[in-house]
Design a protein around this motif. Sequence first.
Motif, PDB file in Angstrom:
ATOM      1  N   ALA A 150       0.845  -1.196   0.000  1.00 28.76           N
ATOM      2  CA  ALA A 150       0.000   0.000   0.000  1.00 28.76           C
ATOM      3  C   ALA A 150       0.876   1.240   0.000  1.00 28.76           C
ATOM      4  O   ALA A 150       0.610   2.228  -0.684  1.00 28.76           O
ATOM      5  CB  ALA A 150      -0.919  -0.004   1.221  1.00 28.76           C
ATOM      6  N   ARG A 151       1.942   1.171   0.770  1.00 25.50           N
ATOM      7  CA  ARG A 151       2.864   2.304   0.866  1.00 25.50           C
ATOM      8  C   ARG A 151       3.554   2.542  -0.489  1.00 25.50           C
ATOM      9  O   ARG A 151       3.666   3.685  -0.957  1.00 25.50           O
ATOM     10  CB  ARG A 151       3.879   2.002   1.976  1.00 25.50           C
ATOM     11  CG  ARG A 151       4.919   3.053   2.224  1.00 25.50           C
ATOM     12  CD  ARG A 151       4.264   4.312   2.741  1.00 25.50           C
ATOM     13  NE  ARG A 151       5.143   5.448   2.509  1.00 25.50           N
ATOM     14  CZ  ARG A 151       5.598   6.236   3.472  1.00 25.50           C
ATOM     15  NH1 ARG A 151       5.237   6.030   4.721  1.00 25.50           N
ATOM     16  NH2 ARG A 151       6.399   7.245   3.188  1.00 25.50           N
ATOM     17  N   PHE A 154       1.113   3.975  -2.863  1.00 25.77           N
ATOM     18  CA  PHE A 154       0.886   5.384  -2.547  1.00 25.77           C
ATOM     19  C   PHE A 154       2.035   6.250  -3.057  1.00 25.77           C
ATOM     20  O   PHE A 154       1.823   7.296  -3.669  1.00 25.77           O
ATOM     21  CB  PHE A 154       0.709   5.587  -1.037  1.00 25.77           C
ATOM     22  CG  PHE A 154       0.612   7.032  -0.661  1.00 25.77           C
ATOM     23  CD1 PHE A 154      -0.612   7.680  -0.693  1.00 25.77           C
ATOM     24  CD2 PHE A 154       1.744   7.761  -0.321  1.00 25.77           C
ATOM     25  CE1 PHE A 154      -0.705   9.029  -0.388  1.00 25.77           C
ATOM     26  CE2 PHE A 154       1.663   9.109  -0.024  1.00 25.77           C
ATOM     27  CZ  PHE A 154       0.438   9.745  -0.048  1.00 25.77           C
ATOM     28  N   ASP A 155       3.265   5.797  -2.791  1.00 25.53           N
ATOM     29  CA  ASP A 155       4.422   6.606  -3.218  1.00 25.53           C
ATOM     30  C   ASP A 155       4.382   6.843  -4.724  1.00 25.53           C
ATOM     31  O   ASP A 155       4.665   7.939  -5.200  1.00 25.53           O
ATOM     32  CB  ASP A 155       5.731   5.922  -2.825  1.00 25.53           C
ATOM     33  CG  ASP A 155       5.996   6.028  -1.329  1.00 25.53           C
ATOM     34  OD1 ASP A 155       5.315   6.841  -0.661  1.00 25.53           O
ATOM     35  OD2 ASP A 155       6.866   5.288  -0.822  1.00 25.53           O
ATOM     36  N   ALA A 157       1.664   6.657  -6.607  1.00 21.99           N
ATOM     37  CA  ALA A 157       0.435   7.398  -6.946  1.00 21.99           C
ATOM     38  C   ALA A 157       0.517   8.855  -6.524  1.00 21.99           C
ATOM     39  O   ALA A 157      -0.363   9.644  -6.848  1.00 21.99           O
ATOM     40  CB  ALA A 157      -0.768   6.745  -6.278  1.00 21.99           C
ATOM     41  N   SER A 158       1.557   9.220  -5.786  1.00 19.31           N
ATOM     42  CA  SER A 158       1.648  10.612  -5.350  1.00 19.31           C
ATOM     43  C   SER A 158       2.076  11.536  -6.493  1.00 19.31           C
ATOM     44  O   SER A 158       2.106  12.747  -6.322  1.00 19.31           O
ATOM     45  CB  SER A 158       2.586  10.745  -4.151  1.00 19.31           C
ATOM     46  OG  SER A 158       3.909  10.479  -4.559  1.00 19.31           O
ATOM     47  N   CYS A 159       2.385  10.980  -7.651  1.00 19.71           N
ATOM     48  CA  CYS A 159       2.679  11.786  -8.850  1.00 19.71           C
ATOM     49  C   CYS A 159       1.561  12.797  -9.069  1.00 19.71           C
ATOM     50  O   CYS A 159       0.385  12.444  -9.040  1.00 19.71           O
ATOM     51  CB  CYS A 159       2.787  10.870 -10.073  1.00 19.71           C
ATOM     52  SG  CYS A 159       2.723  11.749 -11.657  1.00 19.71           S
ATOM     53  N   LYS A 181       2.456   5.617 -12.810  1.00 17.50           N
ATOM     54  CA  LYS A 181       1.055   5.165 -12.880  1.00 17.50           C
ATOM     55  C   LYS A 181       0.992   3.639 -12.934  1.00 17.50           C
ATOM     56  O   LYS A 181       0.165   3.000 -12.266  1.00 17.50           O
ATOM     57  CB  LYS A 181       0.384   5.807 -14.104  1.00 17.50           C
ATOM     58  CG  LYS A 181      -1.068   5.463 -14.352  1.00 17.50           C
ATOM     59  CD  LYS A 181      -1.968   5.530 -13.128  1.00 17.50           C
ATOM     60  CE  LYS A 181      -2.188   6.917 -12.589  1.00 17.50           C
ATOM     61  NZ  LYS A 181      -2.936   6.889 -11.296  1.00 17.50           N
ATOM     62  N   HIS A 184       1.842   2.211  -9.455  1.00 18.21           N
ATOM     63  CA  HIS A 184       0.729   2.402  -8.519  1.00 18.21           C
ATOM     64  C   HIS A 184      -0.275   1.252  -8.673  1.00 18.21           C
ATOM     65  O   HIS A 184      -0.649   0.595  -7.695  1.00 18.21           O
ATOM     66  CB  HIS A 184       0.074   3.769  -8.793  1.00 18.21           C
ATOM     67  CG  HIS A 184      -1.336   3.916  -8.298  1.00 18.21           C
ATOM     68  ND1 HIS A 184      -2.256   4.724  -8.909  1.00 18.21           N
ATOM     69  CD2 HIS A 184      -1.999   3.349  -7.253  1.00 18.21           C
ATOM     70  CE1 HIS A 184      -3.412   4.671  -8.264  1.00 18.21           C
ATOM     71  NE2 HIS A 184      -3.295   3.829  -7.263  1.00 18.21           N
ATOM     72  N   LEU A 185      -0.677   0.983  -9.906  1.00 14.28           N
ATOM     73  CA  LEU A 185      -1.737  -0.012 -10.097  1.00 14.28           C
ATOM     74  C   LEU A 185      -1.209  -1.439  -9.986  1.00 14.28           C
ATOM     75  O   LEU A 185      -1.915  -2.326  -9.498  1.00 14.28           O
ATOM     76  CB  LEU A 185      -2.430   0.224 -11.446  1.00 14.28           C
ATOM     77  CG  LEU A 185      -3.192   1.566 -11.520  1.00 14.28           C
ATOM     78  CD1 LEU A 185      -3.737   1.801 -12.912  1.00 14.28           C
ATOM     79  CD2 LEU A 185      -4.315   1.628 -10.490  1.00 14.28           C
ATOM     80  N   LEU A 188      -0.996  -3.166  -6.448  1.00 11.87           N
ATOM     81  CA  LEU A 188      -2.219  -3.519  -5.726  1.00 11.87           C
ATOM     82  C   LEU A 188      -2.886  -4.729  -6.371  1.00 11.87           C
ATOM     83  O   LEU A 188      -2.906  -4.843  -7.605  1.00 11.87           O
ATOM     84  CB  LEU A 188      -3.194  -2.334  -5.760  1.00 11.87           C
ATOM     85  CG  LEU A 188      -2.672  -1.053  -5.093  1.00 11.87           C
ATOM     86  CD1 LEU A 188      -3.576   0.131  -5.414  1.00 11.87           C
ATOM     87  CD2 LEU A 188      -2.568  -1.246  -3.585  1.00 11.87           C
TER      88      LEU A 188
ATOM     89  N   PRO B 134      -4.933   4.014  -2.801  1.00  7.55           N
ATOM     90  CA  PRO B 134      -4.006   3.421  -1.823  1.00  7.55           C
ATOM     91  C   PRO B 134      -4.176   3.995  -0.419  1.00  7.55           C
ATOM     92  O   PRO B 134      -3.331   4.726   0.083  1.00  7.55           O
ATOM     93  CB  PRO B 134      -2.630   3.756  -2.406  1.00  7.55           C
ATOM     94  CG  PRO B 134      -2.840   5.038  -3.162  1.00  7.55           C
ATOM     95  CD  PRO B 134      -4.263   5.030  -3.643  1.00  7.55           C
ATOM     96  N   GLN B 162      -2.824  13.183   1.665  1.00  5.98           N
ATOM     97  CA  GLN B 162      -3.206  13.404   0.256  1.00  5.98           C
ATOM     98  C   GLN B 162      -4.483  12.665  -0.089  1.00  5.98           C
ATOM     99  O   GLN B 162      -4.623  12.178  -1.210  1.00  5.98           O
ATOM    100  CB  GLN B 162      -2.127  12.830  -0.673  1.00  5.98           C
ATOM    101  CG  GLN B 162      -0.886  13.640  -0.780  1.00  5.98           C
ATOM    102  CD  GLN B 162       0.097  12.985  -1.735  1.00  5.98           C
ATOM    103  OE1 GLN B 162      -0.280  12.194  -2.594  1.00  5.98           O
ATOM    104  NE2 GLN B 162       1.352  13.321  -1.580  1.00  5.98           N
ATOM    105  N   GLN B 165      -6.267  13.942  -3.275  1.00  2.00           N
ATOM    106  CA  GLN B 165      -5.610  13.607  -4.554  1.00  2.00           C
ATOM    107  C   GLN B 165      -5.796  12.125  -4.866  1.00  2.00           C
ATOM    108  O   GLN B 165      -6.047  11.744  -6.015  1.00  2.00           O
ATOM    109  CB  GLN B 165      -4.132  14.014  -4.497  1.00  2.00           C
ATOM    110  CG  GLN B 165      -3.141  12.961  -4.947  1.00  2.00           C
ATOM    111  CD  GLN B 165      -2.187  13.445  -6.050  1.00  2.00           C
ATOM    112  OE1 GLN B 165      -2.580  14.202  -6.916  1.00  2.00           O
ATOM    113  NE2 GLN B 165      -0.972  13.000  -6.018  1.00  2.00           N
ATOM    114  N   GLN B 166      -5.711  11.272  -3.865  1.00  2.00           N
ATOM    115  CA  GLN B 166      -5.824   9.837  -4.142  1.00  2.00           C
ATOM    116  C   GLN B 166      -7.258   9.449  -4.519  1.00  2.00           C
ATOM    117  O   GLN B 166      -7.473   8.650  -5.424  1.00  2.00           O
ATOM    118  CB  GLN B 166      -5.299   9.010  -2.966  1.00  2.00           C
ATOM    119  CG  GLN B 166      -3.791   9.167  -2.746  1.00  2.00           C
ATOM    120  CD  GLN B 166      -2.986   8.963  -4.021  1.00  2.00           C
ATOM    121  OE1 GLN B 166      -3.303   8.122  -4.856  1.00  2.00           O
ATOM    122  NE2 GLN B 166      -1.940   9.757  -4.206  1.00  2.00           N
TER     123      GLN B 166
END
Lengths: 253, 638
Positions: A150-151, A154-155, A157-159, A181, A184-185, A188, B134, B162, B165-166
Amino acid sequence: MKITFRIWMQDGPNSAGEFVEHAPEGLAPDMSFLEALDHVNESRILSGQRAIEFDHDCREGICGTCGVVINGRAHGPLAATTTCQLHMRSFSDGDLVTVEPFRARAFPVIRDLKVDRSSLDRVARSGGYVSTNIRAAPEANSILVPRHAARAAFDAASCIGCGACVASCKNAAASLYTGAKLAHLSELPQGKIENTLRVVRMVEAMDREGFGSCTNTEACEAACPQEISAHLIARMNRQYNWARLKSLGRKLT
Amino acid sequence: MALPDAKIPDGPIERKWSYYQAHCKLVNAANRSRFQIAVIGTGLAGGGAAAALGELGYSVKAFSFHDSPRRAHSVAAQGGVNAAKNYQNDGDNVWRMFYDAVKGGDFRSREANVYRMAELSVDLIDTCVAQGVPFAREYGGVLANRSFGGVQVERTFYAQGQTGQQLLLGTIAALNRQIDAGRVEMFSRHELLDIVVVDGRAAGVVVRDMVTGEIEAHAAHAVVLATGGYAKIYYLSTLAMGSNATAIWKAHKRGALLANPSFVQVHPTSLPPLGVHQSKLTLMSESLRNDGRIWVPAQAGDPRHPNEIPESERDYYLERRYPAFGNLTPRDIASRAAKERIDAGHGVGPLANAVYLDFRDAIRNHGEDVIRSRYGNLFGMYQKITGLDAYREPMKIAPAAHFSMGGLWVDYELMSSITGLYALGECNFADHGANRLGANSLLQACIDGYFILPSTIGNYLATRLHEPLPDTDHPAFRDATQEAEESVNKLLAVGGSRCVDHFHRELGAILTDRCGISRSGAGLRSAIEDVRRLRREFQQDVKVPGGPREPNSELDKALRVQDYLELGELMCRDALERDESCGMHFREEHQTGDGEAVRNDQSFAHVAAWEHVEGGEAVRHQEQLAFEFVEIATRDYR
């Protein structure tokens, strides 16, 4: 404080551009960089000139709308900082500050510092999603995701989709954006299922949009305001090659 | 015009929505593509609606003034989204969440709407997780929660700082999928200039291409506004620079009622202004109040560095005044208490306009690493803006305009008083009463777009099956397009001596001072005069450079500020006519001896819905709020 700005102005995508100089009175170290540009614009307008166009919105570093090249660096001198979060205290009295748009073949200039980044959206639209309809969802806690995954998701997806990675790349590649991108996907469980098709479609979309190829200089990572790791590019490349191998002789869709 | 019926279904509150869904009309799947729907705004509410409508098979045109829908201001929400999952086994359920929101809104919201919001929160988390949002997780892989202001359970889901945004990336992914599939046509860099109404029904929109300056008309069977909040009217606010009220104001001028426009939330934990050049204020998430303690020096004007002020000389005023909720009192109360201390001379920082938010005790108890993992990005943001390290000294924070509870009046179906015109998310008034609880805004935006509109719009469209798409050659389209052209040309022709921002700043100062955290009859009356004067000056003296057919940010701004100058007056009138204190609406004339708000349920347990009168004074209608399921009570967080 006294700063001389050299700012790129260009009427439209097909016009010639040039630098204009402004050394406004009344700059303060606590001003954000964009507030300093507002200040320049106010003096231009009052003296009968048009405003210098630039994109911006949230001014807190999360919407990804702003972004200019400052003294040759996308988003300016500070690491992990968007243009709107940069403050004038990062410059010294008497500095000459050159401001240019994010330049790339896939980012045509609209006017001045404003560029068209819709190419990034078209890459995201080429499969950068989980194919699930709204409500077609199992109970949230029935999908367990390890905390580290998850972390990592997230990292990636923070783009914020600002395009600094493209602007700082000598090849104007969008590999960090796309790699983020995809990572991120694919981290998961819900996103893994379509990963093979997704990676092929998104990589091909990058090529179609005119982004260059990655040559691993990692300039993108250095410019990224969200500190996204260039390792995600290597991962994308591996996934892409693997997908291509797997798809030999059969259709992905 | 009479106030339309709110269309609240009969029956027990927990069955109203399922009853509605069981009885509303449906559009056959094969017929949906014949309907053209225009969605204005593509944040969580609009993007979610466009995606959901696309999935159902409707033909959707989605418009955003941003260069990409991912920029919508939903992106900036930090702390979280509430849902009554009761994963923490701490006694939460839908009813409790409903009650918290009704109470948090100081009994000025509609019970049925609020209950539905709590009910649908449970499904929302499932949908978001399926999209790949996430959220934070525990070591066992299950979802984590934290607490927010105004509640005593942990029901907030979050993705570091965030969450907005997520969630938005989840929404935009769903939207992108529909664009990819050709069911949604996306128009970026397009701003709405007018709503077209034909025979009393919404028939389309007039928009302006912000690159070419072309003004275009688009016909639709239904129009959905999801254009966010208008707290940027205060100029200094936590909102994005482009956030605006144009869509709802234009809808209002075309006949849509505007409800409780003066209900604007002031967030207690923003960064204070640093000087006159300030263009916006940055929010520090409310989640920080889980671990941070708010205080001011007990001695007014104490010049010492905060770290040198001993415990005995610190006034933890929220813990002192509200021991039950302490630092997690709702936003209206926390903001007011901060203003009270600042006005009494206890403010800190160079402009004495802030209070401390201190993590010293939390770092001592949990260690710096834990605090970093919870709020690292917020501390980083604080450092970038102020140059200060909040791990070593307390943050300086101050109240800032943040969220508009008021907005377009809508019925239970989220339809405005113009038939076929819907309003979703922050741009409607429906769910938060006089004060929104933290982490309920993302929730409301999402459920309005994902779950509610897709059901309710079918109930309307099913009756329009044989209606052709309105013709953009209809005089109503021609008139609206021409009016839009004229208003653009008029602004460019003024050629005055002051920039648009000058007027926006002054309007913001008037409203912050007299229609902000604290209001009085005399102050509001003078504010109305001042806003009118400023509006006249704007019309005579604004300077908008450039032309109409080119990228022109100053023109974009001028069009928005022009509408703000009209809305500002109505906000003040609404605040003036509501002669009570409730939620964030604090009328100085109505308070207890120790400064708590005094409601007047006899006269004001209603929604004020304003009708525009061209060339005259707006007319105030009242929707009486019936509290059938909760007992109306005095809020007490002590």
